[in-house]
Design an enzyme around this catalytic site. Structure first.
Site, PDB file in Angstrom:
ATOM      1  N   LYS A 195       1.813   2.330  -5.024  1.00 24.54           N
ATOM      2  CA  LYS A 195       2.344   1.800  -6.286  1.00 24.54           C
ATOM      3  C   LYS A 195       1.398   2.078  -7.450  1.00 24.54           C
ATOM      4  CE  LYS A 195       2.395  -2.281  -4.420  1.00 24.54           C
ATOM      5  NZ  LYS A 195       2.031  -1.943  -3.022  1.00 24.54           N
ATOM      6  N   GLY A 196       0.083   1.933  -7.183  1.00 26.60           N
ATOM      7  CA  GLY A 196      -0.910   2.134  -8.249  1.00 26.60           C
ATOM      8  C   GLY A 196      -0.777   3.506  -8.880  1.00 26.60           C
ATOM      9  N   GLY A 240      -4.553  -4.218  -3.792  1.00 28.66           N
ATOM     10  CA  GLY A 240      -5.544  -3.190  -4.091  1.00 28.66           C
ATOM     11  C   GLY A 240      -4.766  -1.952  -4.479  1.00 28.66           C
ATOM     12  N   HIS A 241      -4.706  -1.670  -5.766  1.00 29.43           N
ATOM     13  CA  HIS A 241      -3.904  -0.534  -6.253  1.00 29.43           C
ATOM     14  C   HIS A 241      -4.851   0.579  -6.697  1.00 29.43           C
ATOM     15  CE1 HIS A 241      -0.262  -3.358  -7.203  1.00 29.43           C
ATOM     16  NE2 HIS A 241      -0.671  -3.423  -5.951  1.00 29.43           N
ATOM     17  N   THR A 280      -9.722  -4.758   1.718  1.00 29.47           N
ATOM     18  CA  THR A 280     -10.531  -5.289   2.815  1.00 29.47           C
ATOM     19  C   THR A 280     -11.202  -4.207   3.661  1.00 29.47           C
ATOM     20  OG1 THR A 280      -8.614  -5.302   4.278  1.00 29.47           O
ATOM     21  CG2 THR A 280      -9.033  -7.317   3.043  1.00 29.47           C
ATOM     22  N   GLN A 311       1.998  -5.985  -3.394  1.00 29.70           N
ATOM     23  CA  GLN A 311       2.443  -6.098  -2.008  1.00 29.70           C
ATOM     24  C   GLN A 311       3.743  -5.281  -1.802  1.00 29.70           C
ATOM     25  OE1 GLN A 311       1.299  -9.390  -3.569  1.00 29.70           O
ATOM     26  NE2 GLN A 311      -0.555  -8.431  -2.898  1.00 29.70           N
ATOM     27  N   ASP A 318       0.804  -1.235   0.000  1.00 29.41           N
ATOM     28  CA  ASP A 318       0.000   0.000   0.000  1.00 29.41           C
ATOM     29  C   ASP A 318       0.831   1.276   0.000  1.00 29.41           C
ATOM     30  OD1 ASP A 318      -2.237  -1.642   0.105  1.00 29.41           O
ATOM     31  OD2 ASP A 318      -2.258  -1.638   2.294  1.00 29.41           O
ATOM     32  N   GLY A 321      -0.408  14.019  -2.787  1.00 30.32           N
ATOM     33  CA  GLY A 321      -1.855  13.832  -2.856  1.00 30.32           C
ATOM     34  C   GLY A 321      -2.146  12.654  -3.764  1.00 30.32           C
TER      35      GLY A 321
END
Ligand code: GDP
Ligand code: IMO
Ligand code: MG
Length: 424
Positions: A15-16, A39-40, A301, A224, A12, A415
């Site tokens: 990376k996305g 979850g990206h 989650t 991850q 988290d 941001g």
């Protein structure tokens, strides 16, 4: 130029967002490990995309996306992801390639993940319950594994699933006293997955090498983070794949020497979801401040993330094992308003000081952090676009992180949006 993006903490890191930005200057984006535990997040204007299996390049209509063999594909999540993008008129037709060798996460994997975690009580790992561990276990075990290629022969798959589900049901009943699953039900779902996904399924290793030979540039998207790596992370509080940069070659069949740049992504502080030691954790009002301001709740989650100070020992470890060239430091804006900031520059273990991260969990649980204190800043920095726009103390903080991690910071996040970024 081929680039590999990898998380340097416990996931988290942002990376996305970084992948989405860099996708603009690459032709292909490849997910190479993990599954729907990831979850990206990509934010474009008012729209927030949470990508679990699809590469974070998916949002850009001219980017080719690859899901390589190291990924464990949850077809349900993948199909839902395609539908979510279709609602924004984004289509992946003719630009999504899924490896025929990628393993498939099925209902019994998710059920096993859940039953096992429940049975462990306070000793649970704190997994995402996405069936990741059980699917990778079946991959290593081989005889009960299902891959994308198996969707091509449904008759054979039907017989295979009957054998597998009978075995799983025996275990679920005997060990957990759980209800059996229906092999027919799972097979019917597979029939649907085949219809929906076989058109995208190819030999991605051949595709990638052909593309690189033609001069296409590739962005490898890690999932991850380095500290969750199965072999090099904080075992057993890890995921079931090599989620450090070391997993990149094995996960997609492209050697690391073909990558020009390994870019590590870290937050300006640390977060962790699930169990396991976390030396710089602030289980207090500082942690709560970071959680509220940084919106630190799981993308997959919804769980509140544990928050703490930046840990230069932990980040340097991810840099060292991954051969990382430079870093992106995200969420600097979240630290605005804190009077004083701490950075952990070393650990003390049994009276001895070390700057090398001990991944072994019982040792890690015993460390004491050696902190350096730096003054904070009050200003909202979300509009800063140049390093010089940042308050002096924020600039000092960046320089201190660079000094302690011995790597240049090439990107700063201020941001969630694409343009809330400083390029150094
Ligand atoms: P990933 O798994 O590494 O892609 O990260 P996640 O998407 O799970 O979590 C990162 C969160 O931080 C997301 O909600 C992003 O939109 C957000 N984000 C990314 N970079 C920044 C940043 O620099 N500042 C702030 N405030 N939010 C960011
Ligand atoms: P991204 O890609 C943060 C954590 C879980 C748990 C452990 C094992 O969004 O950074 P698993 O379901 O993989 O068996 O869970 O790993 N975990 C993550 N934490 N970000 C992730 O992915 C994670 N993927 C798994 O919380 O502690
Ligand atoms: Mg995430």
């Amino acid at each position: 130029m081929n680039t590999c993006i990898v998380g340097l903490q416990w996931g988290d890191e942002g990376k996305g967002k970084v992948v989405d930005i860099l996708a603009e200057e690459h032709d292909i984006v490849v997910r190479y490990s993990g599954g729907a535990n990831a979850g990206h997040t990509v934010v474009v204007g008012d729209i927030r995309f949470a990508l679990h299996i699809l590469p974070s390049g998916s949002i850009r209509q001219d980017t080719v996306c690859v899901i390589a063999s190291g990924v464990v594909v949850d077809p349900e999540v993948l199909i839902a992801g395609l539908e979510r993008l279709a609602r924004e008129n984004i289509t992946l037709d003719n630009r999504l390639f899924i490896s025929e060798n990628a393993h498939i996460v099925l209902d019994y994997h998710k059920k096993e993940d859940q039953l096992r975690e429940e049975s462990l009580g306070k000793d649970k790992i704190g997994t995402t319950i996405r069936g990741i561990g059980p699917c990778y276990a079946d991959k290593v075990g081989r005889s009960y594994a299902v891959r994308m290629a198996d969707l091509r022969d449904l008759e054979k798959l039907k017989a295979k699933l009957q054998r597998i589900v009978a075995y799983k049901n025996k275990i679920f009943g005997a060990v957990y006293d759980a209800e059996p699953l229906s092999a027919e039900g799972i097979f019917e779902k597979c029939r649907f997955y085949a219809e929906r996904l076989l058109g995208f399924t190819v030999d991605t290793t051949a595709f990638l090498h052909r593309s690189i030979a033609e001069g296409k540039s590739v962005l490898f998207e890690g999932a991850q983070g380095s500290l969750l790596d199965l072999d090099h992370g904080t075992f057993p509080f890890v995921t079931s794949s090599n989620s450090s940069a070391l997993g990149m070659s094995a996960g997609c069949g492209v050697p690391a020497k073909m990558v020009d740049r390994f870019l590590g992504v870290a937050k300006a502080y640390t977060t962790r979801v699930g169990g396991g030691p976390f030396p710089t954790e602030q289980d207090n009002e500082i942690g709560q401040y970071i959680r509220d301001k940084g919106n630190e709740y799981g993308t997959t989650t919804g769980r509140p993330r544990r928050c703490g100070w930046f840990d230069a020992v932990a980040v340097s470890y991810g840099i060292t094992i991954g051969g990382v060239d430079s870093t992106a430091l995200m969420h600097l804006d979240t630290l605005s308003g804190l009077k004083e900031l701490q950075i952990c520059r070393a650990y003390k273990i049994d009276g001895e000081e070390t700057a090398f991260f001990p991944a072994e969990t019982t040792r890690l649980a015993r460390v004491q952090c050696v902190y350096e204190t730096c003054p904070g800043w009050e200003e909202d920095i979300s509009e800063a676009r140049d390093f010089e726009d940042l308050p002096l103390n924020a600039r000092k903080y960046i320089r201190l992180v660079e000094e302690m991690t011995k790597k240049a910071i090439s990107i700063i996040g201020v941001g969630p949006e694409r343009n809330q970024t400083i390029f150094m």
